[in-house]
Structures are given as structure tokens and as C-alpha cells.
Design a protein around this motif. Sequence first.
Motif, PDB file in Angstrom:
ATOM      1  N   LEU A   1       0.198 -26.695  36.279  1.00 54.61           N
ATOM      2  CA  LEU A   1       1.454 -27.096  36.931  1.00 54.61           C
ATOM      3  C   LEU A   1       1.708 -26.176  38.124  1.00 54.61           C
ATOM      4  CD1 LEU A   1       3.788 -27.922  33.919  1.00 54.61           C
ATOM      5  CD2 LEU A   1       3.274 -29.438  35.845  1.00 54.61           C
ATOM      6  N   ASP A   2       1.054 -26.490  39.242  1.00 54.02           N
ATOM      7  CA  ASP A   2       1.200 -25.669  40.438  1.00 54.02           C
ATOM      8  C   ASP A   2       2.119 -26.357  41.443  1.00 54.02           C
ATOM      9  OD1 ASP A   2       0.853 -24.302  42.923  1.00 54.02           O
ATOM     10  OD2 ASP A   2      -1.004 -23.457  42.176  1.00 54.02           O
TER      11      ASP A   2
ATOM     12  N   ALA B   1       5.294 -24.881  40.021  1.00 54.48           N
ATOM     13  CA  ALA B   1       6.124 -25.762  39.189  1.00 54.48           C
ATOM     14  C   ALA B   1       6.282 -25.187  37.786  1.00 54.48           C
ATOM     15  CB  ALA B   1       5.509 -27.156  39.137  1.00 54.48           C
ATOM     16  N   ALA B   2       5.244 -24.531  37.259  1.00 51.58           N
ATOM     17  CA  ALA B   2       5.344 -23.922  35.933  1.00 51.58           C
ATOM     18  C   ALA B   2       6.422 -22.842  35.922  1.00 51.58           C
ATOM     19  CB  ALA B   2       3.993 -23.326  35.531  1.00 51.58           C
ATOM     20  N   GLU B   3       6.467 -22.027  36.973  1.00 53.02           N
ATOM     21  CA  GLU B   3       7.501 -20.981  37.038  1.00 53.02           C
ATOM     22  C   GLU B   3       8.904 -21.593  37.090  1.00 53.02           C
ATOM     23  OE1 GLU B   3       6.345 -17.371  39.614  1.00 53.02           O
ATOM     24  OE2 GLU B   3       4.969 -18.951  40.261  1.00 53.02           O
ATOM     25  N   VAL B   4       9.048 -22.679  37.822  1.00 49.46           N
ATOM     26  CA  VAL B   4      10.344 -23.361  37.874  1.00 49.46           C
ATOM     27  C   VAL B   4      10.742 -23.828  36.475  1.00 49.46           C
ATOM     28  CG1 VAL B   4      11.556 -25.412  38.732  1.00 49.46           C
ATOM     29  CG2 VAL B   4      10.113 -24.078  40.286  1.00 49.46           C
ATOM     30  N   LEU B   5       9.832 -24.507  35.785  1.00 48.80           N
ATOM     31  CA  LEU B   5      10.136 -25.022  34.446  1.00 48.80           C
ATOM     32  C   LEU B   5      10.435 -23.916  33.452  1.00 48.80           C
ATOM     33  CD1 LEU B   5       7.525 -27.859  33.817  1.00 48.80           C
ATOM     34  CD2 LEU B   5      10.001 -28.127  33.889  1.00 48.80           C
TER      35      LEU B   5
ATOM     36  N   GLU C   1       6.661 -21.876  23.705  1.00 55.70           N
ATOM     37  CA  GLU C   1       5.474 -21.528  24.500  1.00 55.70           C
ATOM     38  C   GLU C   1       5.714 -21.966  25.946  1.00 55.70           C
ATOM     39  OE1 GLU C   1       0.724 -22.649  24.779  1.00 55.70           O
ATOM     40  OE2 GLU C   1       1.911 -23.353  23.075  1.00 55.70           O
ATOM     41  N   PRO C   2       5.460 -21.090  26.919  1.00 53.88           N
ATOM     42  CA  PRO C   2       5.690 -21.470  28.322  1.00 53.88           C
ATOM     43  C   PRO C   2       4.819 -22.664  28.725  1.00 53.88           C
ATOM     44  CG  PRO C   2       5.359 -19.104  28.123  1.00 53.88           C
ATOM     45  CD  PRO C   2       5.019 -19.693  26.793  1.00 53.88           C
TER      46      PRO C   2
ATOM     47  N   THR D   1       2.303 -24.600  31.079  1.00 60.53           N
ATOM     48  CA  THR D   1       1.229 -24.255  32.020  1.00 60.53           C
ATOM     49  C   THR D   1       0.560 -25.496  32.602  1.00 60.53           C
ATOM     50  OG1 THR D   1      -0.365 -24.116  30.193  1.00 60.53           O
ATOM     51  CG2 THR D   1       0.707 -22.053  30.882  1.00 60.53           C
ATOM     52  N   ASN D   2       0.486 -26.585  31.821  1.00 63.07           N
ATOM     53  CA  ASN D   2      -0.259 -27.762  32.249  1.00 63.07           C
ATOM     54  C   ASN D   2       0.589 -29.029  32.259  1.00 63.07           C
ATOM     55  OD1 ASN D   2      -2.486 -25.909  31.999  1.00 63.07           O
ATOM     56  ND2 ASN D   2      -3.821 -27.713  31.947  1.00 63.07           N
ATOM     57  N   SER D   3       0.140 -29.988  33.056  1.00 58.97           N
ATOM     58  CA  SER D   3       0.930 -31.193  33.278  1.00 58.97           C
ATOM     59  C   SER D   3       0.972 -32.131  32.072  1.00 58.97           C
ATOM     60  CB  SER D   3       0.404 -31.951  34.504  1.00 58.97           C
ATOM     61  OG  SER D   3      -0.965 -32.278  34.354  1.00 58.97           O
ATOM     62  N   ALA D   4      -0.115 -32.218  31.309  1.00 61.80           N
ATOM     63  CA  ALA D   4      -0.164 -33.191  30.205  1.00 61.80           C
ATOM     64  C   ALA D   4       0.946 -32.928  29.188  1.00 61.80           C
ATOM     65  CB  ALA D   4      -1.531 -33.156  29.521  1.00 61.80           C
ATOM     66  N   ARG D   5       1.210 -31.670  28.898  1.00 65.08           N
ATOM     67  CA  ARG D   5       2.262 -31.338  27.934  1.00 65.08           C
ATOM     68  C   ARG D   5       3.627 -31.776  28.456  1.00 65.08           C
ATOM     69  NH1 ARG D   5       4.343 -25.373  26.716  1.00 65.08           N
ATOM     70  NH2 ARG D   5       5.857 -25.796  25.050  1.00 65.08           N
ATOM     71  N   LEU D   6       3.863 -31.597  29.747  1.00 60.59           N
ATOM     72  CA  LEU D   6       5.141 -32.021  30.328  1.00 60.59           C
ATOM     73  C   LEU D   6       5.275 -33.539  30.300  1.00 60.59           C
ATOM     74  CD1 LEU D   6       7.779 -31.432  31.813  1.00 60.59           C
ATOM     75  CD2 LEU D   6       6.472 -31.400  33.964  1.00 60.59           C
ATOM     76  N   VAL D   7       4.194 -34.247  30.623  1.00 55.47           N
ATOM     77  CA  VAL D   7       4.232 -35.714  30.609  1.00 55.47           C
ATOM     78  C   VAL D   7       4.556 -36.224  29.217  1.00 55.47           C
ATOM     79  CG1 VAL D   7       2.831 -37.812  30.874  1.00 55.47           C
ATOM     80  CG2 VAL D   7       2.691 -35.991  32.590  1.00 55.47           C
ATOM     81  N   GLU D   8       3.919 -35.645  28.185  1.00 61.05           N
ATOM     82  CA  GLU D   8       4.188 -36.067  26.806  1.00 61.05           C
ATOM     83  C   GLU D   8       5.630 -35.774  26.411  1.00 61.05           C
ATOM     84  OE1 GLU D   8       2.398 -37.923  24.674  1.00 61.05           O
ATOM     85  OE2 GLU D   8       1.244 -38.175  26.520  1.00 61.05           O
ATOM     86  N   LEU D   9       6.132 -34.625  26.831  1.00 63.32           N
ATOM     87  CA  LEU D   9       7.521 -34.274  26.533  1.00 63.32           C
ATOM     88  C   LEU D   9       8.481 -35.286  27.148  1.00 63.32           C
ATOM     89  CD1 LEU D   9       9.219 -30.825  26.735  1.00 63.32           C
ATOM     90  CD2 LEU D   9      10.079 -32.669  28.159  1.00 63.32           C
ATOM     91  N   ILE D  10       8.224 -35.690  28.389  1.00 60.58           N
ATOM     92  CA  ILE D  10       9.099 -36.652  29.070  1.00 60.58           C
ATOM     93  C   ILE D  10       9.057 -37.998  28.352  1.00 60.58           C
ATOM     94  CG2 ILE D  10       9.440 -37.949  31.213  1.00 60.58           C
ATOM     95  CD1 ILE D  10       8.310 -35.397  32.659  1.00 60.58           C
TER      96      ILE D  10
END
Length: 320
Positions: A128-129, A140-144, A179-180, A182-191
Motif C-alpha cells: 500500500l504505497d 497509503a499504509a502510513e495514512v491507514l 496488525e498494521p 501493509t498490502n492492498s488485498a487485506r484492505l480490499v477484503e475489509l472493505i
Amino acid sequence: MSSNALHVPVMLQRCLDMLAPALAQPGAVVVDCTLGLGGHSEALLRDFPQARLIALDRDPSALRLAGERLAPYGDRATLVHAVYDELPEVLGRLGVPRVQGILFDLGVSSMQLDEAERGFAYAQDAPLDMRMDQTTGVSAAEVLNTYPPGELVRILRAYGEEKFAKKIVDAVVRERAKEPFTNSARLVELIRAALPQAAKRTGGNPAKRTFQALRIEVNGELAVLEQAIPAAVGTLAVGGRIAVLSYHSLEDRLVKQVFAAGARNTAPPGLPVVPEQYQPRLKLLTRGAELPTEEEIAENRRAAPARFRGAERIREEVGP
């Protein structure tokens, strides 16, 4: 892959036609404020052999690839590592007081979308850059992981027009405590898990609004654009033209407002004659925002959200 293979310029012929009347004269200078992989710039150099190109990009990788593409044009092309709101400073350093043409192709470039490790695309797992210039700024990871919940909600609502911002942020805050991100797939699944079923059935990938919002925040896109469009208009010579491709309503609204303000007279009401300093500086060259043709969208799906506006500088600034 070569930059040519990666990049299909959006609404290319319309951009060339818009700028053509201003670039026909010998010595004309045209600025591509968003060089990307150089598709628009290459066409400008090819179609206007007497013009000089100045091209800006904040992404060092884009500058390198576009530089290879434009190398046959030699010193007719000057490539500069800069954000587009820095245009007046760039022109000052180059000793160019006024330009005849300006092109903005806003949003994220094809290269940034296609290179998974940049983290712009929600369709593939990646870090997530989302920084257009990876040498500076927060990811983007730091923002989240670090922004307060209220600020995250504001960003998703303002920059992504996400109706379910609160639900998504509540889930982000719960998960980042474990857990912080780091990657996009985890965010997509969360959404996907956070949104109501009805919201997931329409409008494409449910993550696209959140990813847009994060990208705009990480790169300061709207704040930069708010400064950049008026600054660009200020560098146009009389008779010069500006063409802008936007990809979402927030960008297009800013462009529309600047163009509309420039095309109005600013005289106090009731004057029998409008003095020179109150006359419009711009003439609008498009009726509203023009859209790509169905044929172009069929050939290049990334053209689908494009909105095109153009204007011509018709008057110098005149002091009161």
C-alpha cells in the motif's frame, strides 16, 4: 515493456485539435504538465514540428521511460522532475516567460496502475504505497495506520465520495490495532466485508472509492490542482490554449470553476462600460465537459471516466 506498449493516450486527437491553433507559429512552447509515459508529448512533438516541449512529472520512473521515448526529438523536449503546481517556477528557471499551449492529463498514469508494486490498483495485491514520487512523502499504509479515525472518515467522504466511510473506517481501526496494514488485498477484503450487500451489487469494485481517496490524500492531488490550474492560466500568452483531462468529479469541478471564473467579467454591477481590467481573461472552448467516444472507450477502457475541457487566453492581466 516499452513505454509505447504500456501507454494509450486518452482523447489524443481531441487534445491535439484543441491546442493546434496556438502551436502553429514558429517558436511556440507547449507544456505537458503530466508527462507520464509520454504519449501525448510524443504526439505534440510529431504534429507540431516547430514547437518546443516542456514536460513535467513527479515520478522519476515516468521521466526515465518517457525520456527514452522522446529521445529522437533531441533538445526540442525538456523534461523536468516537478509537480505541476511548480510550473511558474520551472518556466522561470528555463527563462520562458509565456507559453502557447498547456496540457493536463490528471489522475494516475498507466504505468503506475500497471506496476503492481506501486499499490495503486485494487485488483491486484501489492504494498500500500500509492506515492507518485516514491522518493518523498507518506505512503497509503502510513495514512491507514496512523491517521485519527475522524480524519480517515473525512478523507474517504471528501476524496472518495464514499457513503459508507464510517463503516469502513471503524473496520480499519479495529484491524490496524491487531496488525498494521501493509498490502492492498487485506484492505480490499475489509472493505467488501464492511459494506452492505446492496452497495456491493452496483458501481464496480467496492474498494475503488477508498483507493481513490487514499491516493488523493497521499499525493495531495486536489490541493496541488487547486493551485496548479490558475498558475498555468497565468503563464499562457494571449492566444494560448489550455486543455485538461479529468477523471473524477472532484478534479473536473475544480477545473470548471477556474475556467468559469476566468471567462467572467469582474466589474461591479451597474457600470455602463466595463473597464479593461474587469474584462474576461479566458474564452471557453468546450460546452461543459466533453466525453470520450464509445469507440475510444471500447479500444481503451481507461478513457471511460475522462472529462475534457479547454480554454483560450484572450487578454493579459491589467492592473486597476
